[in-house]
Enzyme design. Structure first.
Site, PDB file in Angstrom:
ATOM      1  N   THR A  11     -24.229 142.003 101.587  1.00 39.48           N
ATOM      2  CA  THR A  11     -23.711 141.140 100.515  1.00 39.48           C
ATOM      3  C   THR A  11     -23.229 139.774 101.029  1.00 39.48           C
ATOM      4  O   THR A  11     -22.987 138.864 100.250  1.00 39.48           O
ATOM      5  CB  THR A  11     -22.537 141.831  99.778  1.00 39.48           C
ATOM      6  N   GLY A  12     -23.101 139.608 102.346  1.00 41.40           N
ATOM      7  CA  GLY A  12     -22.597 138.349 102.917  1.00 41.40           C
ATOM      8  C   GLY A  12     -23.645 137.237 102.869  1.00 41.40           C
ATOM      9  O   GLY A  12     -24.788 137.450 102.431  1.00 41.40           O
ATOM     10  N   VAL A  14     -25.314 135.615 105.283  1.00 36.48           N
ATOM     11  CA  VAL A  14     -26.527 135.853 106.090  1.00 36.48           C
ATOM     12  C   VAL A  14     -27.268 137.084 105.552  1.00 36.48           C
ATOM     13  O   VAL A  14     -28.500 137.110 105.512  1.00 36.48           O
ATOM     14  CB  VAL A  14     -26.176 136.001 107.585  1.00 36.48           C
ATOM     15  N   CYS A 150     -26.136 130.253 116.080  1.00 34.24           N
ATOM     16  CA  CYS A 150     -26.988 129.238 115.438  1.00 34.24           C
ATOM     17  C   CYS A 150     -27.031 127.905 116.193  1.00 34.24           C
ATOM     18  O   CYS A 150     -28.088 127.276 116.287  1.00 34.24           O
ATOM     19  CB  CYS A 150     -26.505 129.009 114.025  1.00 34.24           C
ATOM     20  N   GLU A 203     -17.020 128.628 119.504  1.00 36.66           N
ATOM     21  CA  GLU A 203     -18.407 128.138 119.452  1.00 36.66           C
ATOM     22  C   GLU A 203     -18.842 127.502 120.780  1.00 36.66           C
ATOM     23  O   GLU A 203     -19.971 127.685 121.232  1.00 36.66           O
ATOM     24  CB  GLU A 203     -18.492 127.097 118.324  1.00 36.66           C
ATOM     25  N   HIS A 243     -27.742 122.297 111.491  1.00 37.07           N
ATOM     26  CA  HIS A 243     -26.882 121.840 112.586  1.00 37.07           C
ATOM     27  C   HIS A 243     -27.609 120.748 113.381  1.00 37.07           C
ATOM     28  O   HIS A 243     -28.727 120.968 113.868  1.00 37.07           O
ATOM     29  CB  HIS A 243     -26.539 123.001 113.533  1.00 37.07           C
ATOM     30  N   ASN A 323     -29.407 126.274 110.154  1.00 37.25           N
ATOM     31  CA  ASN A 323     -28.533 127.253 110.816  1.00 37.25           C
ATOM     32  C   ASN A 323     -28.576 128.645 110.218  1.00 37.25           C
ATOM     33  O   ASN A 323     -28.368 129.630 110.930  1.00 37.25           O
ATOM     34  CB  ASN A 323     -27.087 126.743 110.835  1.00 37.25           C
TER      35      ASN A 323
HETATM   36  N1  LIG Z   1     -20.839 129.897 114.357  1.00 37.76           N
HETATM   37  C1  LIG Z   1     -21.726 129.061 113.612  1.00 37.76           C
HETATM   38  C2  LIG Z   1     -22.576 129.882 112.702  1.00 37.76           C
HETATM   39  C3  LIG Z   1     -23.924 129.293 112.486  1.00 37.76           C
HETATM   40  O1  LIG Z   1     -24.340 128.769 111.442  1.00 37.76           O
HETATM   41  C4  LIG Z   1     -20.965 128.029 112.823  1.00 37.76           C
HETATM   42  O2  LIG Z   1     -19.749 128.210 112.671  1.00 37.76           O
HETATM   43  O3  LIG Z   1     -21.549 127.054 112.400  1.00 37.76           O
END
Ligand SMILES: N[C@@H](CC=O)C(=O)O
Length: 345
Positions: A11-12, A14, A150, A203, A243, A323
């Site tokens: 359901t999220g 992704v 990503c 990240e 991104h 992303n």
């Molecule tokens: N960790 C990433 C996830 C990718 O889309 C972000 O926060 O952008």
């Protein structure tokens, strides 16, 4: 033969992208969906607040959502896609593998574990055989394979071309990351509109470690990390998807911008349904790639590069990828295709 697949965390944000990609997929058929306890027993349509830019697939809308545990998933499911929060993934993914399921996971837990392959099929498909080591060591009938973060996926294909031809020594990267990377409730509108946030928790460390594993070498027993030094600075900006990253890559051998472009273009697609033929598109215009214009290149599975400049020790360039497609759901599906092709299901 069609492969029956399940989606954990369906359901999220992704999870919804996974369903969008898996429903029309030529090799896969969606057979099981899981989510949190509060969604269990509901139909998918009731449980998911559908936010993808195509209608909820009719044959998925009525499927029952189960709790995320191996007993809830039918035995004849051959492949599981996981897009769980990392704390949940760390808790439940090993149980699925132990129960015999092969898991292609987008969750960040375990990506750097020594016996877990971290894969971008166009870059390091050979690392998939680390699964033999994993099965021996853990005694699993199933298996666990990960795709990278990503922002890492965006820069690694172009870096792979440079490393193969000219040996990377140092990489510096600064990112401009879209809000969808944080999920629907990740960054509030009050935080991000008219703003940029120079911090995305964890990240930078992910980019610095995962890139060295992806560009490392597999000797049949273990993956040796690439020796290059990687430093990242990660920033959130108010774009929706895509991104964009500014990269400075130093190489052991001399390199011109033309050399760099040719090396990147030599990293092509592979023979899997979701892999684009070209993979890397080089823009000559100095102001490309841009998120709004270029994130959907090759159905969101391509990587766009441009803005090349020679530097004292290498080359500077910009790169961009979608992303949630190339960087998340599309990456997991592609890894599932690799697992199928290589006989791991
Ligand atoms: N960790 C990433 C996830 C990718 O889309 C972000 O926060 O952008």
């Amino acid at each position: 033969m069609t492969v029956r697949v399940g989606v954990l965390g369906a359901t999220g944000a992704v999870g919804q992208r996974l369903i969008q990609l898996l429903d029309p997929h030529p090799e896969f058929e969606i057979a099981a969906l899981t989510a949190s306890e509060s969604s269990a027993g509901k139909t998918y349509k009731e449980a998911a607040k559908w936010r993808v830019n195509s209608p909820i697939p009719e044959d998925v809308a009525g499927l029952e959502v189960h709790a995320t545990d191996p007993e809830s998933v039918p035995d004849d499911v051959d492949l599981i896609f996981s897009s769980l929060p990392s704390s949940v993934g760390a808790e439940v993914e090993p149980g699925f593998c132990e129960a015999g399921y092969v898991v292609s996971s987008n969750s960040s837990n375990g990506r750097m574990d020594e016996d877990v392959p971290l894969i971008i099929p166009e870059v390091n498909a050979d690392h998939v055989d680390l699964l033999e080591v994993q099965r021996d060591e853990r005694g699993w009938d199933g298996a666990l394979l990960k795709n990278p973060n990503c922002s890492t996926i965006t820069m690694v294909p172009p870096l792979a071309g440079l490393d193969r031809e000219f040996n990377l020594t140092d990489v510096r990267v600064s990112t401009l990351q879209a809000v969808s990377g944080a999920g629907y409730s990740g960054v509030s509108s009050m935080e991000i509109i008219d703003n940029a946030i120079p911090h995305i928790g964890g990240e930078e460390q992910k980019m610095e470690s995962e890139s060295r594993k992806l560009l490392g070498s597999f000797d049949g027993a273990e993956v040796h990390l690439n020796e290059m030094d990687v430093a990242a600075s990660c920033n959130r900006i108010p774009t929706l998807d895509g991104h964009l990253e500014n990269v400075w890559a130093d190489t052991a051998e001399d390199i011109s911008t033309a050399d760099a472009e040719a090396a990147m273009e030599s990293v092509t697609g592979v023979d899997l349904p979701s892999s684009p033929e070209k993979l890397i598109t080089v823009f000559e215009e100095p102001d490309r790639p841009q998120p709004r214009l270029d994130r959907n290149i090759d159905n969101g599975m391509g990587v766009a590069v441009g803005g090349f400049r020679e530097t004292t020790d290498g080359v500077q360039f910009n790169c961009l990828a979608h992303n949630t497609m190339r960087g998340a759901a599309g990456a997991s599906v592609l890894n599932g295709e690799l697992l199928n092709k290589r006989g791991y299901l």
